[in-house]
Design an enzyme around this catalytic site. Structure first.
Site, PDB file in Angstrom:
ATOM      1  N   ASP A  37     117.240   0.381  29.180  1.00 32.13           N
ATOM      2  CA  ASP A  37     116.109   0.072  30.053  1.00 32.13           C
ATOM      3  C   ASP A  37     115.590   1.299  30.799  1.00 32.13           C
ATOM      4  OD1 ASP A  37     116.485  -2.617  29.281  1.00 32.13           O
ATOM      5  OD2 ASP A  37     117.930  -2.935  30.892  1.00 32.13           O
ATOM      6  N   GLU A 211     107.378 -10.854  25.640  1.00 32.68           N
ATOM      7  CA  GLU A 211     108.751 -11.328  25.814  1.00 32.68           C
ATOM      8  C   GLU A 211     109.296 -10.913  27.186  1.00 32.68           C
ATOM      9  OE1 GLU A 211     110.469 -13.255  23.826  1.00 32.68           O
ATOM     10  OE2 GLU A 211     112.421 -13.149  24.819  1.00 32.68           O
ATOM     11  N   GLU A 330     124.202  23.041  36.569  1.00 29.95           N
ATOM     12  CA  GLU A 330     125.265  22.033  36.640  1.00 29.95           C
ATOM     13  C   GLU A 330     125.875  21.839  35.250  1.00 29.95           C
ATOM     14  OE1 GLU A 330     126.308  20.826  39.534  1.00 29.95           O
ATOM     15  OE2 GLU A 330     124.780  22.141  40.396  1.00 29.95           O
ATOM     16  N   GLU A 332     126.907  19.238  34.164  1.00 28.02           N
ATOM     17  CA  GLU A 332     126.422  17.938  33.668  1.00 28.02           C
ATOM     18  C   GLU A 332     124.938  17.987  33.312  1.00 28.02           C
ATOM     19  OE1 GLU A 332     127.650  18.603  36.628  1.00 28.02           O
ATOM     20  OE2 GLU A 332     126.399  17.813  38.231  1.00 28.02           O
TER      21      GLU A 332
HETATM   22  O1  FUB Z   1     119.224  -4.815  29.939  1.00 25.57           O
HETATM   23  C1  FUB Z   1     119.195  -6.177  30.254  1.00 25.57           C
HETATM   24  C2  FUB Z   1     117.916  -6.805  29.749  1.00 25.57           C
HETATM   25  O2  FUB Z   1     117.787  -6.575  28.362  1.00 25.57           O
HETATM   26  C3  FUB Z   1     116.677  -6.197  30.335  1.00 25.57           C
HETATM   27  O3  FUB Z   1     116.382  -6.658  31.636  1.00 25.57           O
HETATM   28  C4  FUB Z   1     115.689  -6.563  29.295  1.00 25.57           C
HETATM   29  O4  FUB Z   1     114.472  -5.871  29.407  1.00 25.57           O
HETATM   30  C5  FUB Z   1     116.441  -6.248  28.042  1.00 25.57           C
HETATM   31  O5  FUB Z   1     116.376  -4.873  27.744  1.00 25.57           O
END
Ligand code: FUB
Length: 460
Positions: A37, A211, A330, A332
């Site tokens: 995400d 979606e 860094e 990292e």
């Molecule tokens: O990562 C958890 C859920 O899965 C997210 O809120 C959605 O967008 C999907 O990626």
């Protein structure tokens, strides 16, 4: 087995089969943990990337914290750890799902979906910080908004009006007040019409492609909503509108279904004159629908503002500029990590740890110029230490120097070591290759080169 260990095992197979392509790979952009995400934010010449964290071995969206990374060049990413967790919200129970952060009034506001312990429903919290890397704190002590739906995206129009959008299965928006932690009016539904969001077949309850995972922004006077379409697997689609609340017109596919994860999630920015599309897939070893990884591609808008169809690649985006080895870097800050992990350092920020014999870190496009003469690193070891080999252009490339790391009496007992360097000239990919005996060898907090013209000038 951690993702890093799985990656090392996988890398050995990949290198044996595809040595050239493995050496070029920069996607997924984080290899030390599973990430999902992506929500990029451009601020003061850097890209800050806010992500979720899929726990190792997840068989559901097991996500307890959000993470922050940053880069000035789109290929070397600095790990800023986790400045926000589900436990940062006293009212939240679980589910650190897809959020987005934005800058306003000198503060950073991070809108995140998480499950409200009291109601058992998804709610949207808002956290605030003085820095893009946090620490973030719950701004309200309660959800900002709650209707069981999730995936917030935030947008500030040129008028100064801010909007929060979210939703699955519906699509909602609310007008945020200038304080960014309250709103005016009520949550309002954006009509999900097939003209606006495309046609889905086979699911009478969801006639449009929308979606989840909306990402709203404005470019050249046109409003965009990019979103995860259809389920499952998802693809990424987009719609445009003349205003922030519509009417929306469906414009087609941004990224087809690809990449071993049944979800995907968009994040779109312009940075240093280029346009970038962030997404996630299951490309790391052990990766899949619940063990995802964030990646990025560069793209060019059509003359009419259209977004081209973007394909997932292992190469990722090209580097913007170079990395300066004569300032403190860094450990990292990583283009590609093999075998190592990161953790918070008592000296601040993060350090690289869990280093074993043969592990390595690639730092891409390092501008050595006329040539480095020495290398300095901040290191700690509760064991017997080991060596840092400085390799150029490949993990087994030209050896430019070797630094010995002693035992220091603790994994956070830091000391500074230096060693001579030769042959590091021009702009090269640098590989820090770690060697030693068995078990964990040492940790690295930061490193810096010096040259006869740019001497080493500051330490801890
Ligand atoms: O990562 C958890 C859920 O899965 C997210 O809120 C959605 O967008 C999907 O990626």
């Amino acid at each position: 087995m951690t993702p890093a260990r799985r990656w090392l095992a996988g890398l050995l197979c990949v290198v044996l089969l595809f040595p050239a392509s493995a050496a070029q790979a920069d996607n997924p952009i984080i290899q030390t943990i599973y990430t999902a995400d992506p929500a990029p934010l451009v601020h003061n010449g850097r890209v800050y990337l806010y992500t979720g964290h899929d726990e190792d071995g997840s068989t559901w969206f097991t996500m307890n914290e959000w993470r922050v990374w940053s880069s000035s060049d789109m290929v070397n990413w600095t790990d800023h750890g986790s400045p926000l967790r589900v436990s940062s919200f006293a009212w939240a129970r679980s589910d650190a799902w897809a959020g987005q952060a934005i800058h306003r009034n000198g503060k950073f506001y991070w809108y995140v979906p998480t499950t409200n312990r009291a109601t058992g429903r998804m709610a949207i919290g808002v956290a605030v910080a003085d820095s893009p890397t946090g620490p973030f704190r719950d701004a309200l002590g309660r959800p900002l908004v709650e209707n069981g739906e999730f995936d917030p995206t935030v947008f500030i129009d040129d008028t100064g009006q801010a909007y929060l959008y979210w939703g699955n299965p519906n699509l909602w928006y609310v007008k945020l007040n200038p304080d960014m932690i309250s709103y005016s009016g009520s949550p309002t539904q954006i009509p999900l019409t097939t003209a606006g969001f495309g046609t889905r077949t086979g699911d009478p309850n969801r006639p449009t492609l929308f979606e989840e995972g909306p990402w709203v922004y404005k470019r050249n006077g046109l409003y965009y909503i990019v979103f995860a379409a259809k389920c499952c697997p998802e693809f990424i689609a987009y719609s445009t509108a003349p205003g922030p609340t519509g009417p929306w017109t469906y414009r087609g596919t941004v990224m087809p279904t690809q990449g071993s994860s049944f979800t995907n999630h968009p994040g779109v920015i312009d940075f240093q004159g280029g346009s970038y599309f962030f997404y996630h897939n299951g490309a790391l070893p052990g990766g899949g629908g619940f063990t995802r990884s964030v990646a990025v591609e560069k793209f060019t808008y059509g003359p009419d503002g259209s977004i081209p169809t973007i394909t997932m690649t292992a190469a990722g985006a090209p580097q913007v500029g170079t990395l300066n080895p004569y300032t403190r870097q860094e450990a990292e800050t990583i283009a590609w990590a093999s075998g190592v992990e990161t953790e918070p350092s008592i000296e601040g920020g993060m350090n690289v740890g869990w280093i074993e014999n043969g592990d390595s870190i690639k730092v891409k496009g390092v501008a050595f110029g006329a040539g480095a003469t020495s290398f300095t690193a901040r290191v700690a070891s509760a064991s017997g230490g080991g060596k840092i080999e400085l390799r150029l252009d490949g993990v087994n490339g030209t050896l430019a120097g070797t630094c010995t790391v002693p035992g220091t009496g603790g994994w956070q007992a830091w000391t500074t070591v230096s060693c001579p360097v030769s042959g590091a000239t021009g702009t090269r990919d640098l590989y820090l290759r770690f060697t030693g005996g068995g078990g964990y060898l040492f940790n690295v907090n930061w490193w810096q080169f010096s040259s006869s013209t740019v001497p080493y000038s500051h330490g801890p």
